[in-house]
Design a protein around this motif. Structure first.
Motif, PDB file in Angstrom:
ATOM      1  N   ARG A 178      12.538   7.059 -10.096  1.00  0.00           N
ATOM      2  CA  ARG A 178      12.173   8.020 -11.148  1.00  0.00           C
ATOM      3  C   ARG A 178      11.062   8.958 -10.696  1.00  0.00           C
ATOM      4  N   ASP A 179      10.011   8.407 -10.106  1.00  0.00           N
ATOM      5  CA  ASP A 179       8.805   9.191  -9.819  1.00  0.00           C
ATOM      6  C   ASP A 179       8.735   9.718  -8.390  1.00  0.00           C
ATOM      7  N   GLY A 180       9.415   9.042  -7.466  1.00  0.00           N
ATOM      8  CA  GLY A 180       9.331   9.437  -6.068  1.00  0.00           C
ATOM      9  C   GLY A 180       7.978   9.163  -5.442  1.00  0.00           C
ATOM     10  N   LEU A 181       7.196   8.257  -6.022  1.00  0.00           N
ATOM     11  CA  LEU A 181       5.851   7.931  -5.538  1.00  0.00           C
ATOM     12  C   LEU A 181       5.590   6.439  -5.688  1.00  0.00           C
ATOM     13  N   ALA A 182       4.875   5.876  -4.731  1.00  0.00           N
ATOM     14  CA  ALA A 182       4.397   4.497  -4.862  1.00  0.00           C
ATOM     15  C   ALA A 182       3.204   4.306  -3.947  1.00  0.00           C
ATOM     16  N   ASP A 183       2.104   3.839  -4.513  1.00  0.00           N
ATOM     17  CA  ASP A 183       0.917   3.495  -3.725  1.00  0.00           C
ATOM     18  C   ASP A 183       0.886   1.984  -3.606  1.00  0.00           C
ATOM     19  N   LEU A 184       1.170   1.471  -2.416  1.00  0.00           N
ATOM     20  CA  LEU A 184       1.334   0.042  -2.218  1.00  0.00           C
ATOM     21  C   LEU A 184       0.060  -0.646  -1.748  1.00  0.00           C
ATOM     22  N   GLY A 185      -0.979   0.124  -1.517  1.00  0.00           N
ATOM     23  CA  GLY A 185      -2.245  -0.423  -1.021  1.00  0.00           C
ATOM     24  C   GLY A 185      -2.580   0.170   0.325  1.00  0.00           C
ATOM     25  N   SER A 186      -2.025  -0.406   1.380  1.00  0.00           N
ATOM     26  CA  SER A 186      -2.270   0.129   2.721  1.00  0.00           C
ATOM     27  C   SER A 186      -1.198   1.126   3.153  1.00  0.00           C
ATOM     28  N   VAL A 187      -0.177   1.308   2.331  1.00  0.00           N
ATOM     29  CA  VAL A 187       0.888   2.280   2.615  1.00  0.00           C
ATOM     30  C   VAL A 187       1.191   3.065   1.355  1.00  0.00           C
ATOM     31  N   HIS A 188       1.294   4.385   1.522  1.00  0.00           N
ATOM     32  CA  HIS A 188       1.683   5.271   0.422  1.00  0.00           C
ATOM     33  C   HIS A 188       3.039   5.865   0.761  1.00  0.00           C
ATOM     34  N   ILE A 189       3.955   5.903  -0.206  1.00  0.00           N
ATOM     35  CA  ILE A 189       5.269   6.470   0.023  1.00  0.00           C
ATOM     36  C   ILE A 189       5.543   7.560  -1.010  1.00  0.00           C
ATOM     37  N   GLU A 190       6.052   8.689  -0.521  1.00  0.00           N
ATOM     38  CA  GLU A 190       6.347   9.823  -1.393  1.00  0.00           C
ATOM     39  C   GLU A 190       7.664  10.459  -0.954  1.00  0.00           C
TER      40      GLU A 190
ATOM     41  N   ARG B 204       9.944  13.654  -0.753  1.00  0.00           N
ATOM     42  CA  ARG B 204       9.850  15.112  -0.806  1.00  0.00           C
ATOM     43  C   ARG B 204      11.100  15.721  -0.205  1.00  0.00           C
ATOM     44  N   TYR B 205      11.887  16.396  -1.028  1.00  0.00           N
ATOM     45  CA  TYR B 205      13.079  17.126  -0.570  1.00  0.00           C
ATOM     46  C   TYR B 205      14.002  16.240   0.272  1.00  0.00           C
ATOM     47  N   GLY B 206      14.282  15.050  -0.242  1.00  0.00           N
ATOM     48  CA  GLY B 206      15.238  14.168   0.413  1.00  0.00           C
ATOM     49  C   GLY B 206      14.659  13.314   1.518  1.00  0.00           C
ATOM     50  N   ALA B 207      13.373  13.439   1.800  1.00  0.00           N
ATOM     51  CA  ALA B 207      12.731  12.625   2.838  1.00  0.00           C
ATOM     52  C   ALA B 207      11.669  11.728   2.216  1.00  0.00           C
ATOM     53  N   ALA B 208      11.664  10.470   2.613  1.00  0.00           N
ATOM     54  CA  ALA B 208      10.615   9.540   2.192  1.00  0.00           C
ATOM     55  C   ALA B 208       9.522   9.558   3.246  1.00  0.00           C
ATOM     56  N   HIS B 209       8.322   9.995   2.854  1.00  0.00           N
ATOM     57  CA  HIS B 209       7.184  10.071   3.765  1.00  0.00           C
ATOM     58  C   HIS B 209       6.303   8.844   3.548  1.00  0.00           C
ATOM     59  N   LEU B 210       6.255   7.956   4.542  1.00  0.00           N
ATOM     60  CA  LEU B 210       5.419   6.766   4.497  1.00  0.00           C
ATOM     61  C   LEU B 210       4.131   7.065   5.263  1.00  0.00           C
ATOM     62  N   THR B 211       3.009   6.909   4.582  1.00  0.00           N
ATOM     63  CA  THR B 211       1.710   7.179   5.201  1.00  0.00           C
ATOM     64  C   THR B 211       0.899   5.889   5.223  1.00  0.00           C
ATOM     65  N   VAL B 212       0.495   5.474   6.417  1.00  0.00           N
ATOM     66  CA  VAL B 212      -0.303   4.253   6.566  1.00  0.00           C
ATOM     67  C   VAL B 212      -1.765   4.602   6.344  1.00  0.00           C
ATOM     68  N   ASN B 213      -2.404   3.901   5.411  1.00  0.00           N
ATOM     69  CA  ASN B 213      -3.799   4.179   5.056  1.00  0.00           C
ATOM     70  C   ASN B 213      -4.654   2.912   5.149  1.00  0.00           C
ATOM     71  N   ASN B 214      -4.545   2.205   6.259  1.00  0.00           N
ATOM     72  CA  ASN B 214      -5.389   1.033   6.496  1.00  0.00           C
ATOM     73  C   ASN B 214      -6.664   1.508   7.193  1.00  0.00           C
ATOM     74  N   GLN B 215      -7.441   2.288   6.467  1.00  0.00           N
ATOM     75  CA  GLN B 215      -8.504   3.085   7.084  1.00  0.00           C
ATOM     76  C   GLN B 215      -9.637   2.261   7.668  1.00  0.00           C
ATOM     77  N   HIS B 216      -9.915   1.095   7.096  1.00  0.00           N
ATOM     78  CA  HIS B 216     -11.072   0.330   7.556  1.00  0.00           C
ATOM     79  C   HIS B 216     -10.910  -0.153   8.996  1.00  0.00           C
ATOM     80  N   CYS B 217      -9.669  -0.132   9.517  1.00  0.00           N
ATOM     81  CA  CYS B 217      -9.442  -0.637  10.877  1.00  0.00           C
ATOM     82  C   CYS B 217      -8.548   0.293  11.688  1.00  0.00           C
ATOM     83  N   LEU B 218      -8.626   1.604  11.397  1.00  0.00           N
ATOM     84  CA  LEU B 218      -7.853   2.605  12.141  1.00  0.00           C
ATOM     85  C   LEU B 218      -6.366   2.263  12.155  1.00  0.00           C
ATOM     86  N   ASN B 219      -5.879   1.890  10.982  1.00  0.00           N
ATOM     87  CA  ASN B 219      -4.464   1.565  10.788  1.00  0.00           C
ATOM     88  C   ASN B 219      -3.987   0.397  11.640  1.00  0.00           C
TER      89      ASN B 219
END
Length: 382
Positions: free
Chosen positions: A98-110, A112-127
């Protein structure tokens, strides 16, 4: 387990009618067969101790999973079970559709135009990878694969807050050595699950029908793109071996320092030589050879190298190129030709025991302690 794996697995899974994931299976084995694997109480106590002070109960888990995976019938069923969507992903799927968004904690998924962009955000340890990241990554991969509006997946590291890399993206620093030194890296939930879970799903698809005769096929496949900023170290480099298109910034580098740390680099030993040839693979895995994106050998690891400021555009071009139903069919057949399910299962059987034993080797405790003291959760940085 060498002689009775099928019988043990049949009892635990009601003759393969009850699919159990790795942690569930080893938990059931502890309850049903006294002394075969450590009990939950033993493992809970182990988790409170630094790696060098543990009793090595996870080696028994390695023996158990070697036996299961070495069996053609039990091992194939376990691999299928681990290719199935996780309960967590299924619980989030409707909202993501429905929303095309999910913040899972250390990974964010969005989406956009038919592509799922997974962004790793484990910032405290350089991913760097830890137990939580493995769970978040598998959930994100499941969501991308199961959402019918997603046709291509993209993985990229997020922007860091660490002083040395502030405001820069980082792909992955590999296994979190600080967590490993302090005993917080799980053999089952990290070292086995990452290989049998989300990485295997990237390569061989998500199982949506357990029926071996399902028509037209049992699995969902999609093309995947990796965008490498700064570095792909250890497990980060291993990931690149299962992606269909890898684009890298020209100031990035790739390395697999597992031998220097004393452990096995996941399925890197199985997959790297297919890309680079045996000689270079040995230099990378055994000798710690680092490959920079501008080195001639880098074209064996990544498909395109661009200036860091041009990476966004290169990713979008790759998305458009791979957004094609024929790409899906052909990448599935390419992966099947490169890596048979049976060959993968046999490799994983040996990996389970070898990695469990290396995890408790004296040289690993010494090396990981030294790396952890020198660089916290980071490794391999210039």
């Amino acid at each position: 387990m060498h002689h009775h794996a099928d019988e043990v697995y049949g009892v635990l899974t009601d003759h393969r009618r009850r699919p159990l994931r790795l942690a569930e299976l080893v938990g059931a084995a502890a309850e049903r067969f006294d002394g075969l694997v450590p009990t939950p109480a033993q493992m809970e106590h182990e988790c409170t101790r630094p790696q060098a002070e543990k009793k090595g109960h996870e080696i028994d888990q390695g023996i158990f999973f070697r036996g299961v995976l070495a069996s053609a019938s039990a091992g194939a069923h376990l691999v299928d079970t681990m290719l199935s969507p996780t309960p967590r992903a299924l619980s989030l799927l409707d909202a993501f559709r429905r929303d095309g968004l999910a913040d899972l904690g250390s990974v964010h998924i969005e989406r956009r135009y038919g592509a799922a962009h997974l962004t790793v955000n484990n910032q405290h340890c350089l991913n760097a990878e830890d137990n939580r990241l493995i769970d978040d990554m598998e959930t994100a991969v499941d969501l991308a694969m199961l959402d019918e509006q997603v046709r291509v997946g993209v993985l990229r590291g997020g922007v860091m807050t660490h002083p040395r890399y502030r405001d820069r993206r980082v792909f992955s620093a590999g296994i979190n050595l600080k967590d490993l030194h302090e005993g917080r890296i799980s053999f089952v939930d990290f070292l086995l699950r990452r290989e049998l879970g989300y990485i295997n799903k990237l390569m061989h698809g998500v199982l949506v029908d357990p029926d071996p005769g399902a028509y037209p096929q049992r699995t969902v496949h999609k093309p995947w793109i990796a965008a490498v900023d700064s570095f792909a170290i250890g497990g980060g480099m291993q990931l690149l071996f299962v992606f269909d298109h890898v684009v890298s910034a020209d100031d990035a580098f790739f390395s697999l320092p597992a031998a220097q740390e004393g452990i096995v680099p996941g399925l890197g030993n199985l997959r790297l030589a297919r890309l680079t040839g045996a000689r270079l693979a040995r230099r990378v895995i055994l000798g710690g050879r680092r490959i920079r994106a501008t080195d001639p050998e880098a074209n064996l690891i990544c498909d395109r190298v661009v200036a860091a400021g041009e990476l966004d555009g290169a990713v979008e071009e790759a998305v458009r190129s791979l957004d094609n139903p024929a790409v899906v069919a052909n990448r599935m057949m390419l992966n099947l030709a490169e890596e048979s399910r049976d060959g993968l299962r046999r490799y994983l059987a040996e990996f389970a025991l070898v990695q469990a034993r290396r995890l408790y080797a004296a040289d690993v405790a010494m090396k990981v302690g030294r790396f952890s003291a020198q660089s916290g959760a980071r490794k391999g940085h210039p």
